[in-house]
Every structure is written in structure tokens, then in C-alpha cells.
Design a protein around this motif. Structure first.
Motif, short mmCIF file in Angstrom:
data_model
loop_
_atom_site.label_atom_id
_atom_site.label_comp_id
_atom_site.label_asym_id
_atom_site.label_seq_id
_atom_site.Cartn_x
_atom_site.Cartn_y
_atom_site.Cartn_z
N ALA A 147 18.62 47.85 42.89
CA ALA A 147 19.77 47.54 43.74
C ALA A 147 20.04 46.05 43.81
O ALA A 147 20.97 45.63 44.51
CB ALA A 147 19.53 48.10 45.15
N ASP A 148 19.25 45.25 43.09
CA ASP A 148 19.43 43.81 43.09
C ASP A 148 20.69 43.48 42.28
O ASP A 148 20.71 43.62 41.06
CB ASP A 148 18.21 43.13 42.47
CG ASP A 148 18.26 41.61 42.62
OD1 ASP A 148 19.36 41.03 42.56
OD2 ASP A 148 17.19 41.00 42.80
N ARG A 149 21.73 43.05 42.97
CA ARG A 149 23.00 42.81 42.30
C ARG A 149 22.94 41.66 41.30
O ARG A 149 23.67 41.66 40.31
CB ARG A 149 24.10 42.58 43.34
CG ARG A 149 24.39 43.83 44.16
CD ARG A 149 25.38 43.59 45.28
NE ARG A 149 25.59 44.83 46.01
CZ ARG A 149 26.65 45.63 45.87
NH1 ARG A 149 27.58 45.30 45.00
NH2 ARG A 149 26.77 46.75 46.56
N ALA A 150 22.08 40.70 41.57
CA ALA A 150 21.94 39.60 40.62
C ALA A 150 21.38 40.11 39.29
O ALA A 150 21.85 39.73 38.21
CB ALA A 150 21.03 38.52 41.21
N LYS A 151 20.37 40.98 39.36
CA LYS A 151 19.78 41.53 38.14
C LYS A 151 20.78 42.45 37.43
O LYS A 151 20.87 42.45 36.20
CB LYS A 151 18.51 42.29 38.47
CG LYS A 151 17.37 41.41 38.96
CD LYS A 151 16.13 42.23 39.25
CE LYS A 151 14.98 41.35 39.74
NZ LYS A 151 13.76 42.15 40.06
#
Length: 688
Positions: A250-254
Motif C-alpha cells: 500500500a506504499d504509494r511511493a513504491k
């Protein structure tokens, strides 16, 4: 690997005494054994037998060789040679259970414990009881399931995998998404869904053929699989649409990094059959459970994000935001209103003049569609035309525009033409020539007074049908104009194929043509020369300043269209203009072309003499800036100043005018506008 004697299956429970066996019986027994041997060697069936302890006393040679390559089958426990397929629905008990309970079993799927693990058999057995009712062991039979298993596996593969690319197909991706979201529902896990759409694939498929398109999709699948790696499951939805399920992320940066890597990988040139092909990719991303907890919701969210990515110029990724759903609802409402607008007579036409560069007479008008919504007011064509194309309304609206424009033109001087835009969807309709002929007949105008403006996008369809459409339209006697020339992919090829009467030079080449050092003038001259060679007229679109008129005239363009001669007008205004006979136009635009200005509102530091203060920047161009925020003294004109524009650079300038708290500053040296304009959004945010 066989143990003799083998008691034939189905033999009598009472074994006959030797003296009871006659010569015929002996011959029959030999014949039976011969038939069994032939069946075992030539067919897929085989037999087995065990003693009371479940040890093998007989096993067909072809099976014995496969299940026990190192140890002989004789004397081995049946359960040590075969293992049951626990996933098989027909398997209720283990072999050991049936052997110990002395119960029959039928068609259990088994494979070798030690041997050919890729081969499967069906095995059945029943207890063997002698004439005295004593248990003697088991006797059974089997058949080879390998071919059936492989066939079933292939059927499963075809049902769950895309036949062209080998990726998971829509069905498997839906199942995988359901399973992933179900795991989220029982824990605190997350997942992301990426929807991908290839940019410009349709043009490749239509112009280079479906075989090339299929080869391109295979390479796209390979690159996509490599780019995603072990991060998620990659599938093809169909056509040029792909899907990636990324579990536990859920990490939007990743996710942004992954999306950018995919876009970069898919945007590199492809080499197929000696051709270099370039396409792009747009991606919409939704994260569960934040953007949806079930398949329908999460797919809808990702699809809305993909729509936003396409609307942002393509070749980018966008995450779902709640306002996208509001926009979708607004589009749906606009679509519903659009269906009602035509019958409710909410549309009207306005006409923009096309002015001759020779004598400034109006030689024609381009038809422009306007929609006056009863509640929302005027709605821009840029907002409703794409929706009309998506929902299938564009053909009905286009037909109405054509009929009304021809009807209006019937009231104009016979020397004035009317130009009507034709969308690619209209152009692809085989009924278009009949619609045009009907509009001409009903209005009574001469065919040569109707000019159909066609964009280069019509050429992405099949060449034969495109050529046939051009021939049909020219057969009616109407004029054809190539609109927005220079913005497509192979304009010269279009000119060679299509019978155009005019080229309309896109405003991106016209804008700035009068600015010294601008290369657009050379491009316009080249286009005009090409058109003259092919016997075509030229219209320069988007002319806004009066000094551009002279440049366009000197470059040889036939006519001019743009706000320099005023905005588009109603039919009543056209009739008023032409009341005196000859229709003339007078320029009303700015007299001199000015360098591009960026509308900004942010703070900067101004130094005057030995003091400094904070001012606001309002208009910024490469040559100067308008500022306000301080009171300038009388006689400030000509005063030397220094400005910090917000990026650490100080720019020298001179005050050219000052009125109250506002002043215009001319830079001593031109500055790069792009670097400052890129920061204007941040500046506006700070100012707000």
C-alpha cells in the motif's frame, strides 16, 4: 516385474482341483493369459494383486518399471509404490484405509512414490476371498491417466491464461483479485491494482496490421513481466489492456516507482519485422481496502484513475482520488443531459470567418458548435464533444450540425463557403456520403460551397475504406480540407493519398511566427510551397495579432482564420455583415505579437538603490515582469532594480512604467520562462 501365477480377475472363489481341469480348460486358461498379456502390453490398462499383508504379488510389467526404477515391485507394499492425489474430488479414503478395512475402492487417482512422478494412473481394487470365505488379499486394475491429465491441464491453461501472450487472462485475474481481497477482509493486509492501457496501439494495429499488433503485444507482455518481477501477478484483460495485482503493498511511493518503471519499459522502441515502433502506456492505480474492498469497487477506482492518466496527456500514472468519482458522476450527468440537448434544441451554431490574404474579403466561415445548458450555462465543446464521441452521440449531433450549417449558408452570398468539421467516427460511417448529399439537397447550396474539414486521425483506419470514402465525398463535388496539419504522424503520406483541396496550418506553427528569430515562419513557408505544388490552398489557423497578418500574407497563405478578425458570430451577424454584398473583414486583434506571458501570483524580493522589500509578481515573460505591492515614487520610470524571482537568481532590470503600487520591469537580459512557470503552482499555493 511380474509374479506368477496370476489369477484372472473375476475368477471363481472356489479353486478347482487339478483332476477337475480338462484339456479344454487348460487351453482356455492359456488363451486367457495370452489375452491379458496382449491387453497389458498394447492397451492403457493394467492389473495388480496383493497378499493378505498388502504386498505386491503381481503387477503389470509396464507399470512396475515406472513406479519402482530402483527396487523390484515384488514383495513391496502397495502403499509404498503409489500415493493418492489428495486434491482429487473422488478420493475419499487412503489406500491404506481400504487395505486394512478390506473394502473396495474405485478409480482413485495415483502416481508413483518413487519413479515417474509426471505420470498418473486411475486405480481400482476389491478384496479377494477364497472358497472358504478367507481373505487372500486384493486384486485390482488400473488405467493410464497421463494423457487425460495433460489434456485437462491444457484446458485449464487455456481457460485461465491468455492464448496470445501467455499471461493470466481476465478470468484468472478476476479469481486472483477476489482471493486477494478476501485475505484482506480477514486480516490487516493490503493490496494494489494497476490497470494499464497502451497509448497509440490502435494506430499501430490498424496501419501495420493485426499480425504486427499481435507480435507487439507479445513483446509488451514480456517487458511487463520483467518490469513487475515477483512484485505481483500480471494479466491481460483483452485488446491492449493489462492488469497487475500487487498483494501486501500500500506504499504509494513504491507503487509509483513500479508504475514509472513499467511506463519506461513499455515506452522503449520495439523492433518488429524490420520496423521500429514506438508506443506508450498509461496506468491507473487503486489501493485496497482504502479505495475499495470488493472487486467491482477496486476495479472501478483503478479505471477512474486510468481515465485521469489518459486525460493528463498519457504516458503517466495516476492514483485514485475520491474527487475522480465525483468527476465520473458529473460526466455521467453531462452525458444524460447531452442526450436530451439535441431534442430540446439547446445547441446552436456560430461562424468564424476565413479571410482572404489578397483583399481581406471573407471567403468562408467555419462552423462551430455551442451548447447553452439551461442550468450550467455555456458548456465548452472541449468538455462535451469527447463525451459525445464516447457515448455514441457524435454522429447524430454531427448530422444536425451539417444540415443546419448548409441551411444557414443558403442565405449567404454564393461566393462564401461554409466549412464543417467531420469527426473520425462520422468519417468511418459508410452512410456519410448519403448524409452529406441529403444536407446539400435540402439546403439547395452548390456542393463546392461545402468544405468538410477532416483531421489526420481518420487515416488510422483501413486504407481501402478510407480511400473509398474520399472518392465518394469527392464524387458529390464537395471540397475537402485537411485540418490541424502538422500535428499527426505522417502528414506527407496523407497528402499523397487523399484528394484534399486545402491544408489548414495548425495554430502551433502560426503562433509566434512574427517574433524575430522564431522558426515557425520557415515551417509555414515550406508547407505553403508544398501545398502550391500539389494545387492546394492554405489557411493559417489561430492568427491573433495584426503583425502576423502581414507575415502570413508574405509567406503565401491563401486565407487566415483567427481572433485577429474577431470571435465567431451568430447567423444573424453573418447576414448583417453580408447585407451590402461583398463581405469584408477588418482586423481587431492586438497590433504586435508579444512574447508568451505566464499568469502567476507569488512573492519576490525587489531591491531599489540601497533598500529592499517584498513584492508580488503577477505577469511574467522572458523579457519582463509586472509587479505590485509597494508605492513607487514619482519619476520611477528608468530606475534600475534587482529582483529575486524565487529560485535564488537575481535579475537586473529597469522600471519602464509605474502607476501607484504597480510597475512594469524590463529585464536587462531575457530569462528562461519555463523554469519559473514550472514553479508558479507552488507560488500560487503559497500566496493563497
Amino acid at each position: 516385474m511380474m509374479i506368477r501365477p496370476f489369477r484372472a480377475l473375476g475368477a471363481s472363489r472356489r479353486s478347482p482341483a487339478p483332476e477337475d481341469i480338462g484339456e479344454d480348460d487348460a487351453l482356455g486358461g492359456v488363451r486367457a493369459l495370452q489375452l491379458v498379456d496382449a491387453f497389458e502390453e498394447q492397451g492403457s490398462g493394467w492389473f495388480w494383486q496383493t497378499d493378505r499383508e498388502g504386498r505386491i504379488t503381481y503387477l503389470s510389467r509396464k507399470v512396475a518399471e515406472r513406479v519402482s526404477a530402483r527396487n523390484g515391485a515384488a514383495g513391496a507394499a502397495l502403499t509404498s509404490l503409489f500415493q493418492i492425489d489428495s486434491d482429487s474430488p473422488e478420493t475419499e479414503r487412503t489406500l491404506g484405509f481400504h487395505l486394512s478395512s478390506r473394502t473396495s475402492f474405485k478409480e482413485y487417482s495415483v502416481r508413483a512414490v518413487d519413479g515417474d512422478a509426471d505420470r498418473w494412473w486411475s486405480i481400482s481394487g476389491r478384496p479377494l476371498i477364497d472358497a472358504n470365505g478367507n481373505f487372500q488379499g486384493f486384486v485390482g486394475w488400473g488405467s493410464d491417466l497421463t494423457a487425460k491429465r495433460r489434456s485437462e491441464a491444457e484446458i485449464t491453461r487455456l481457460a485461465l491464461f491468455d492464448g496470445l501472450t501467455g499471461l493470466a487472462n481476465r478470468q484468472r485475474m478476476n479469481l486472483a483479485l477476489d482471493q486477494t481481497l478476501a485475505q484482506i477482509g480477514i486480516g490487516y493486509r493490503t493490496a494494489a491494482l494497476l490497470l494499464l492501457d497502451l497509448d497509440r496501439f490502435k494506430a499501430v494495429n490498424d496501419t501495420l496490421g493485426h499480425q504486427t499488433g499481435d507480435a507487439l503485444l507479445k513483446q509488451v507482455a514480456q517487458r511487463l513481466t520483467r518490469a513487475v518481477g515477483d512484485a505481483g501477478l500480471v494479466g491481460r484483460q483483452g485488446g491492449d489492456e493489462f492488469k497487475v495485482i500487487v498483494p501486501s503493498e500500500a506504499d504509494r511511493a513504491k507503487l509509483a516507482v513500479l508504475a514509472d518503471a513499467i511506463i519506461t519499459a513499455l515506452s522503449q522502441p520495439y523492433f518488429i519485422a524490420g520496423s521500429s515502433i514506438s508506443i506508450g502506456c498509461s496506468i491507473g492505480i487503486a489501493v485496497a481496502p482504502e479505495d475499495g474492498q470488493d472487486s467491482d469497487t477496486i476495479v472501478r477506482s483503478a479505471d477512474l484513475a486510468l481515465y485521469a492518466a489518459k486525460g493528463s496527456g498519457r504516458g503517466v500514472h495516476r492514483f485514485f482520488r475520491e474527487e475522480m468519482l465525483d468527476d465520473a458522476r458529473s460526466r455521467k450527468q453531462l452525458e444524460d443531459d447531452l442526450r436530451h440537448a439535441l431534442v430540446a434544441d439547446q445547441f446552436h451554431l456560430v461562424y468564424q470567418p476565413l479571410v482572404s490574404t489578397r483583399d481581406e474579403s471573407i471567403v468562408g466561415y467555419e462552423t462551430l458548435l455551442r451548447w447553452q445548458h439551461p442550468e450550467r450555462g455555456a458548456i465548452s465543446p472541449a468538455d462535451f464533444v469527447p463525451i459525445a464521441e464516447e457515448c455514441g452521440m457524435i454522429e447524430a449531433i454531427g448530422s444536425w450540425v451539417l444540415r443546419r450549417a448548409c441551411s444557414d449558408a443558403a442565405c449567404w452570398p454564393e461566393t462564401v463557403r461554409v466549412a464543417v468539421n467531420v469527426s473520425p467516427i462520422q468519417f468511418a460511417n459508410p452512410a456519410l456520403p448519403a448524409i452529406v448529399a441529403s444536407a446539400l439537397a435540402n439546403s439547395g447550396i452548390a456542393p463546392e460551397r461545402l468544405e468538410l474539414e477532416i483531421t489526420e486521425s481518420v487515416f488510422v483506419t483501413d486504407g481501402a475504406s478510407t480511400d473509398a470514402m474520399f472518392a465518394s465525398l469527392k464524387g458529390l463535388g464537395v471540397r475537402l480540407s485537411l485540418d490541424d496539419f502538422g500535428t499527426g504522424y505522417s502528414s506527407l503520406g496523407y497528402l499523397r493519398r487523399a484528394p484534399f483541396d486545402k491544408i489548414k496550418i495548425d495554430r502551433s506553427f502560426v503562433c509566434g511566427a512574427a517574433v524575430p528569430g522564431n522558426r515557425n515562419a520557415a515551417i509555414i513557408r515550406a508547407i505553403v510551397t508544398l501545398a502550391e505544388t500539389l494545387g492546394m490552398e492554405t489557411t493559417a489557423e489561430g492568427v491573433e495579432t495584426q503583425d502576423e497578418i502581414a507575415v502570413i500574407r508574405d509567406l503565401g497563405c491563401t486565407s487566415i482564420q483567427g481572433w485577429v478578425y474577431g470571435k465567431a458570430v451568430s447567423q444573424a451577424d453573418v447576414l448583417a455583415q453580408s447585407a451590402g454584398g461583398r463581405v469584408a473583414a477588418a482586423p481587431v486583434g492586438h497590433r504586435v505579437s508579444r512574447a508568451a506571458r505566464s499568469k502567476v501570483l507569488r512573492w519576490a524580493m525587489l531591491e531599489v538603490g540601497g533598500s529592499s522589500g517584498e513584492v508580488r509578481i503577477r505577469n511574467l515573460s522572458p523579457n519582463g515582469v509586472m509587479i505590485d505591492g509597494i508605492e513607487f515614487p514619482a519619476g520611477a520610470t528608468g530606475m534600475a532594480v534587482r529582483l529575486d524571482l524565487g529560485d535564488g537568481r537575481r535579475v537586473e532590470g529597469i522600471v519602464r512604467w509605474a502607476e501607484g503600487s504597480r510597475a512594469g520591469v524590463e529585464f536587462a537580459h531575457p530569462v528562461a520562462l519555463d523554469s519559473h512557470a514550472a514553479r508558479s503552482a507552488a507560488g500560487r499555493a503559497r500566496a493563497g
